[in-house]
Design an enzyme around this catalytic site. Structure first.
Site, PDB file in Angstrom:
ATOM      1  N   HIS A 197       0.818  -1.215   0.000  1.00 54.83           N
ATOM      2  CA  HIS A 197       0.000   0.000   0.000  1.00 54.83           C
ATOM      3  C   HIS A 197       0.849   1.262   0.000  1.00 54.83           C
ATOM      4  O   HIS A 197       0.308   2.369  -0.121  1.00 54.83           O
ATOM      5  CB  HIS A 197      -0.943   0.008   1.210  1.00 54.83           C
ATOM      6  CG  HIS A 197      -0.247   0.194   2.525  1.00 54.83           C
ATOM      7  ND1 HIS A 197       0.103  -0.857   3.354  1.00 54.83           N
ATOM      8  CD2 HIS A 197       0.164   1.307   3.162  1.00 54.83           C
ATOM      9  CE1 HIS A 197       0.686  -0.384   4.441  1.00 54.83           C
ATOM     10  NE2 HIS A 197       0.736   0.927   4.346  1.00 54.83           N
ATOM     11  N   ASP A 228      -0.223  -7.461   0.754  1.00 59.72           N
ATOM     12  CA  ASP A 228       0.301  -6.130   1.061  1.00 59.72           C
ATOM     13  C   ASP A 228       1.821  -6.157   1.026  1.00 59.72           C
ATOM     14  O   ASP A 228       2.497  -6.045   2.047  1.00 59.72           O
ATOM     15  CB  ASP A 228      -0.191  -5.657   2.432  1.00 59.72           C
ATOM     16  CG  ASP A 228       0.010  -4.148   2.615  1.00 59.72           C
ATOM     17  OD1 ASP A 228       0.533  -3.503   1.683  1.00 59.72           O
ATOM     18  OD2 ASP A 228      -0.355  -3.625   3.684  1.00 59.72           O
ATOM     19  N   GLY A 311       3.477   5.985   9.583  1.00 63.18           N
ATOM     20  CA  GLY A 311       4.894   6.211   9.365  1.00 63.18           C
ATOM     21  C   GLY A 311       5.707   4.960   9.560  1.00 63.18           C
ATOM     22  O   GLY A 311       6.896   4.926   9.263  1.00 63.18           O
ATOM     23  N   SER A 313       4.745   1.835   8.247  1.00 62.09           N
ATOM     24  CA  SER A 313       4.418   0.816   7.249  1.00 62.09           C
ATOM     25  C   SER A 313       5.645   0.295   6.530  1.00 62.09           C
ATOM     26  O   SER A 313       6.570   1.031   6.210  1.00 62.09           O
ATOM     27  CB  SER A 313       3.463   1.383   6.199  1.00 62.09           C
ATOM     28  OG  SER A 313       2.142   1.132   6.570  1.00 62.09           O
ATOM     29  N   SER A 328       1.874  -3.935   7.882  1.00 60.51           N
ATOM     30  CA  SER A 328       0.762  -3.633   6.990  1.00 60.51           C
ATOM     31  C   SER A 328      -0.114  -2.528   7.577  1.00 60.51           C
ATOM     32  O   SER A 328      -0.238  -1.456   7.000  1.00 60.51           O
ATOM     33  CB  SER A 328      -0.072  -4.892   6.736  1.00 60.51           C
ATOM     34  OG  SER A 328      -1.235  -4.588   5.992  1.00 60.51           O
TER      35      SER A 328
END
Length: 455
Positions: A197, A228, A311, A313, A328
């Protein structure tokens, strides 16, 4: 003089005996404090689950006492679990029944802000709905759960399920920030494995927000929703900044070396690093979880109690030097806590056809309980901060701080027993030496006595 020697020998014997007792206590304490019986017992539990099948079992996890636990639905299966060295728990629903419930949930109309997972310990499929889920949707989900049966448990949860943008070593694309998860390679080119993402195919990434250092790389593969994960191909073909490709940064100039990828175990302690909230730890609470983000549904996720914030991910999840996943999303923050989900590393590597850079390419099954945590910096250690096993590598290539605990941990399963065994060995040597000295003195006295008689 003779009395002084006798006193010295007596003190040596007492010291040796005291050392044996102390060493024994140290070994007993080390064994009692072990978090689990090790990867061997966990692997045996996994084998018996595979042998019995999903119609007679309902998952396995690490119990509070560190022992592997296997959920079974009959006493015969429980007996086999005991023979394998694990603890059985007889439950009502088999894994087949629980999976059927999750399939029914997956086939229903999607409700953004919901998530579900199989909770092995309670033998239920737990459906969670965040604060964005309306009363009408909650009522509809509750009705679906009732139709599925008693295997589904409904829960309201605070906060909002969102994807987490950003990460361990920050990388930037326009106004967004994400994380460098793990360095990987296809044998010819180098990539960053991160969250899908974070950006679609064609996204250009930089090491600073202004892009003054030039482009870092470009997203070449991205899978989200559904999965993801994504690959960012390095612009120059090599990891940026001269960093070691197999090291994960954890802050304060420290890093942890990653040796392979593995799947976690429910109940295992794990660690995460992210550019917003830094280095954090928690526990795996479920596998194969499903989350309905606003952007779409992602399945097959690792659910944990590790906190995360926007921040973080794409940041790496790891334990014992093993890559477990990339961040994720989730809910909550690192002040109030929350739930965080991770894309499994083994699945991402297999689907993308890449392997970890600078480390073993073959995935290892069954990561053991416990974790390899970094050693605190000298100031923290001197202040009495709790040390942890493992020797982190400096991202620049130099060794991190080393403590007695970390050296013991590096010795393998007997590492924690090392100090106690050492004391016992030294005490035995002292005891044998004192007895030898006593015998030698006795022989000398005997010779002196008869020498005087013959003289």
């Amino acid at each position: 003089m003779r009395h002084a020697r006798r006193n010295l020998q007596r003190l040596a014997r007492l010291a040796a005996i005291g050392g044996l007792v102390s060493g024994g206590l140290m070994v007993s304490s080390a064994v009692a404090s072990e978090p689990s019986p090790g990867a061997g017992a966990t692997a045996e539990a996994a084998k018996v689950v595979s042998r019995l099948g999903t119609s007679r079992t309902a998952g396995n996890w690490i119990g509070a006492d560190g022992r592997p636990v296997v959920a079974v639905i009959d006493e015969d299966a429980a007996a086999e679990v005991r023979e394998a060295g694990a603890k059985p728990k007889v439950v009502r629903y088999s894994m087949d029944r629980l999976r059927s419930a999750t399939e029914a949930l997956g086939e229903a109309p999607k409700v953004t802000g919901t998530a579900w997972h199989v909770d092995y310990a309670t033998n239920r499929v737990v459906v969670q709905a965040d604060s964005t889920v309306s009363a009408a949707d909650w009522s509809s989900l509750t009705g679906l759960a009732e139709r599925i049966g008693g295997s589904v448990q409904m829960e309201r949860t605070a906060g909002t399920f969102t994807t987490r943008v950003n990460g361990a070593s920050p990388i930037f694309a326009g106004n967004s920030r994400c994380s460098a998860g793990f360095n990987v390679t296809d044998g010819q080119q180098s990539f960053i494995l991160t969250a899908g993402h974070c950006g679609p195919v064609g996204t250009t990434w930089f090491v600073d927000r202004q892009g003054d250092a030039g482009p870092l790389g470009t997203t070449t593969v991205s899978s989200f929703p559904g999965n993801d994960f994504s690959l960012v191909r390095y612009e120059g073909g090599e990891p940026f900044g001269g960093a070691q490709p197999d090291v994960v940064e954890i802050g304060e100039g420290r890093g942890v070396r990653i040796t392979a990828a593995a799947d976690p175990v429910v109940g295992q302690r794990v660690f995460r690093s992210g550019s917003t909230s830094g280095f954090r730890s928690g526990e795996v609470t479920a596998l194969n979880a499903t989350v309905n983000y606003p952007e779409g549904t992602v399945t097959g996720l690792i659910q944990t109690t590790v906190c995360a914030e926007p921040g973080d991910s794409g940041g790496p999840l790891f334990a014992q030097g093993l890559a477990l996943g990339v961040t994720s999303g989730g809910n909550g923050d690192c002040t109030s806590g929350g739930v965080t989900y991770f894309e499994p590393a083994t699945k991402a590597l297999a689907d993308l056809g890449v392997s970890l850079a600078g480390s073993a390419s073959a995935a290892q099954d069954g990561a053991g309980a416990g974790a390899q945590a970094p050693v605190p910096p000298p100031a923290a250690a001197e202040a009495g901060a709790p040390g942890a096993a493992g020797t982190p590598a400096s991202p620049g290539g130099e060794s991190g701080s080393v403590t007695v605990e970390s050296i013991a941990a590096g010795l393998g399963p007997l590492g924690a027993l090392g100090p106690g065994i050492g004391v016992m060995v030294a005490s035995l040597i002292l005891l044998v030496a004192s007895r030898w000295i006593q015998s030698a003195q006795g022989r000398r006295n005997y010779r002196d006595h008869y020498s005087q008689l013959w003289a």
